[in-house]
Write a protein that holds these residues in place. Structure first.
Motif, PDB file in Angstrom:
ATOM      1  N   LEU A   1      25.004 -51.084 -26.990  1.00 24.55           N
ATOM      2  CA  LEU A   1      23.728 -50.880 -27.677  1.00 24.55           C
ATOM      3  C   LEU A   1      23.570 -51.858 -28.833  1.00 24.55           C
ATOM      4  O   LEU A   1      22.490 -52.419 -29.048  1.00 24.55           O
ATOM      5  N   GLU A   2      24.637 -52.052 -29.588  1.00 25.42           N
ATOM      6  CA  GLU A   2      24.577 -52.983 -30.714  1.00 25.42           C
ATOM      7  C   GLU A   2      24.309 -54.408 -30.241  1.00 25.42           C
ATOM      8  O   GLU A   2      23.605 -55.172 -30.912  1.00 25.42           O
ATOM      9  N   LEU A   3      24.856 -54.764 -29.083  1.00 26.19           N
ATOM     10  CA  LEU A   3      24.636 -56.122 -28.550  1.00 26.19           C
ATOM     11  C   LEU A   3      23.206 -56.317 -28.070  1.00 26.19           C
ATOM     12  O   LEU A   3      22.694 -57.438 -28.071  1.00 26.19           O
ATOM     13  N   THR A   4      22.551 -55.244 -27.675  1.00 27.07           N
ATOM     14  CA  THR A   4      21.208 -55.376 -27.098  1.00 27.07           C
ATOM     15  C   THR A   4      20.093 -55.069 -28.090  1.00 27.07           C
ATOM     16  O   THR A   4      18.923 -55.107 -27.719  1.00 27.07           O
ATOM     17  N   THR A   5      20.403 -54.782 -29.348  1.00 25.42           N
ATOM     18  CA  THR A   5      19.346 -54.426 -30.301  1.00 25.42           C
ATOM     19  C   THR A   5      18.354 -55.553 -30.524  1.00 25.42           C
ATOM     20  O   THR A   5      17.180 -55.298 -30.781  1.00 25.42           O
ATOM     21  N   ASP A   6      18.792 -56.785 -30.374  1.00 27.23           N
ATOM     22  CA  ASP A   6      17.864 -57.905 -30.578  1.00 27.23           C
ATOM     23  C   ASP A   6      16.865 -58.026 -29.440  1.00 27.23           C
ATOM     24  O   ASP A   6      15.834 -58.672 -29.581  1.00 27.23           O
ATOM     25  N   THR A   7      17.123 -57.396 -28.306  1.00 20.85           N
ATOM     26  CA  THR A   7      16.203 -57.476 -27.176  1.00 20.85           C
ATOM     27  C   THR A   7      15.129 -56.393 -27.223  1.00 20.85           C
ATOM     28  O   THR A   7      14.152 -56.476 -26.475  1.00 20.85           O
TER      29      THR A   7
ATOM     30  N   LYS B   1      36.739 -44.156 -13.149  1.00 20.76           N
ATOM     31  CA  LYS B   1      36.305 -45.533 -13.344  1.00 20.76           C
ATOM     32  C   LYS B   1      35.642 -45.676 -14.712  1.00 20.76           C
ATOM     33  O   LYS B   1      34.782 -44.884 -15.084  1.00 20.76           O
ATOM     34  N   HIS B   2      36.055 -46.682 -15.468  1.00 16.00           N
ATOM     35  CA  HIS B   2      35.453 -46.954 -16.768  1.00 16.00           C
ATOM     36  C   HIS B   2      34.594 -48.198 -16.645  1.00 16.00           C
ATOM     37  O   HIS B   2      34.939 -49.152 -15.953  1.00 16.00           O
ATOM     38  N   TYR B   3      33.472 -48.186 -17.350  1.00 15.11           N
ATOM     39  CA  TYR B   3      32.545 -49.298 -17.304  1.00 15.11           C
ATOM     40  C   TYR B   3      32.794 -50.225 -18.492  1.00 15.11           C
ATOM     41  O   TYR B   3      33.295 -49.809 -19.528  1.00 15.11           O
ATOM     42  N   THR B   4      32.414 -51.477 -18.327  1.00  7.56           N
ATOM     43  CA  THR B   4      32.618 -52.479 -19.378  1.00  7.56           C
ATOM     44  C   THR B   4      31.446 -52.458 -20.358  1.00  7.56           C
ATOM     45  O   THR B   4      30.401 -51.836 -20.094  1.00  7.56           O
ATOM     46  N   VAL B   5      31.610 -53.161 -21.457  1.00  2.29           N
ATOM     47  CA  VAL B   5      30.564 -53.244 -22.471  1.00  2.29           C
ATOM     48  C   VAL B   5      29.327 -53.926 -21.885  1.00  2.29           C
ATOM     49  O   VAL B   5      28.188 -53.518 -22.163  1.00  2.29           O
ATOM     50  N   GLU B   6      29.540 -54.921 -21.033  1.00  6.20           N
ATOM     51  CA  GLU B   6      28.412 -55.619 -20.412  1.00  6.20           C
ATOM     52  C   GLU B   6      27.634 -54.684 -19.489  1.00  6.20           C
ATOM     53  O   GLU B   6      26.397 -54.724 -19.437  1.00  6.20           O
ATOM     54  N   GLU B   7      28.357 -53.835 -18.746  1.00  7.27           N
ATOM     55  CA  GLU B   7      27.674 -52.874 -17.871  1.00  7.27           C
ATOM     56  C   GLU B   7      26.874 -51.870 -18.699  1.00  7.27           C
ATOM     57  O   GLU B   7      25.759 -51.495 -18.321  1.00  7.27           O
ATOM     58  N   TRP B   8      27.427 -51.455 -19.841  1.00  5.74           N
ATOM     59  CA  TRP B   8      26.698 -50.525 -20.690  1.00  5.74           C
ATOM     60  C   TRP B   8      25.493 -51.214 -21.329  1.00  5.74           C
ATOM     61  O   TRP B   8      24.466 -50.573 -21.581  1.00  5.74           O
ATOM     62  N   SER B   9      25.591 -52.515 -21.575  1.00 10.81           N
ATOM     63  CA  SER B   9      24.443 -53.265 -22.091  1.00 10.81           C
ATOM     64  C   SER B   9      23.320 -53.286 -21.059  1.00 10.81           C
ATOM     65  O   SER B   9      22.141 -53.138 -21.406  1.00 10.81           O
ATOM     66  N   LYS B  10      23.674 -53.462 -19.794  1.00 14.98           N
ATOM     67  CA  LYS B  10      22.666 -53.407 -18.722  1.00 14.98           C
ATOM     68  C   LYS B  10      22.015 -52.030 -18.677  1.00 14.98           C
ATOM     69  O   LYS B  10      20.809 -51.910 -18.476  1.00 14.98           O
ATOM     70  N   TYR B  11      22.821 -50.993 -18.864  1.00 12.91           N
ATOM     71  CA  TYR B  11      22.295 -49.629 -18.869  1.00 12.91           C
ATOM     72  C   TYR B  11      21.307 -49.454 -20.022  1.00 12.91           C
ATOM     73  O   TYR B  11      20.232 -48.890 -19.855  1.00 12.91           O
TER      74      TYR B  11
ATOM     75  N   LYS C   1      32.222 -47.794 -25.754  1.00  4.10           N
ATOM     76  CA  LYS C   1      31.746 -49.043 -25.143  1.00  4.10           C
ATOM     77  C   LYS C   1      30.221 -49.055 -25.051  1.00  4.10           C
ATOM     78  O   LYS C   1      29.586 -50.097 -25.216  1.00  4.10           O
ATOM     79  N   TYR C   2      29.627 -47.890 -24.789  1.00  3.07           N
ATOM     80  CA  TYR C   2      28.166 -47.791 -24.743  1.00  3.07           C
ATOM     81  C   TYR C   2      27.563 -48.116 -26.106  1.00  3.07           C
ATOM     82  O   TYR C   2      26.566 -48.833 -26.194  1.00  3.07           O
ATOM     83  N   MET C   3      28.175 -47.601 -27.176  1.00  4.51           N
ATOM     84  CA  MET C   3      27.674 -47.880 -28.515  1.00  4.51           C
ATOM     85  C   MET C   3      27.786 -49.372 -28.831  1.00  4.51           C
ATOM     86  O   MET C   3      26.885 -49.953 -29.437  1.00  4.51           O
TER      87      MET C   3
END
Length: 175
Positions: free
Chosen positions: A43-49, A2-12, A38-40
């Protein structure tokens, strides 16, 4: 797998998962290059948080690190023992230039040569080289009579054993 999506990795990355889910994600991340990408991205999407340090705090951290580096570098220089009576500059230069001079190296080589000649090391070495040359000049049948290697003996015994097994196998017997 199973592969996770970018959104799931953002939650992680934002730590919005349970500890069991985080462990599952970490295990999967260690073995899946696609999800690492996808995790990387997540991470880039969540840096502002992520919280940002104040500029004064950043400057204080930089200053602290630089002071520590300076302290360690001066401490390492102080750890080197300085002789109590330093040599004069002239004595230091003459000692180092004497050891680096080619005449000194030739003198050491000559002494070693004379020592080896005096102990007849060269003579025994020449005898060994001469006997090796006669073995090389002799025919292969003479060399085998003079010296047979252990590996050659093992190979011969292995071939004899394999030859004895061959007829049994051809007759339908077992090994």
């Amino acid at each position: 797998m199973k592969h996770y999506t970018v959104e799931e990795w953002s939650k992680y990355a934002r730590q919005e998962l349970t500890s069991e889910e985080q462990l599952e994600y970490e295990i999967h991340l260690s073995s899946c290059d696609e999800c690492l990408d996808k995790y990387m991205q997540g991470l880039e999407l969540t840096t502002d948080t992520f919280p940002r340090l104040a500029e004064a705090a950043e400057d204080a951290i930089v200053e602290s690190v630089m002071q520590r580096i300076e302290y360690e570098s001066t401490r390492s220089f102080q750890a080197v023992e300085i002789p109590s009576q330093p040599l004069s500059k002239r004595q230091d230069r003459t000692a180092s230039s004497f050891l680096r001079h080619p005449v000194f190296h030739y003198a050491v080589a000559a002494v070693i040569t004379l020592l080896l000649m005096g102990t007849s090391t060269f003579h025994s070495l020449m005898d060994r080289i001469g006997s090796a040359e006669t073995n090389i000049e002799a025919g292969p049948w003479v060399q085998e009579e003079i010296r047979s290697s252990v590996s050659q003996k093992i190979m011969e015994k292995t071939i004899v054993m394999l030859d004895s097994l061959q007829p049994k196998h051809e007759r339908g017997g077992t090994r």
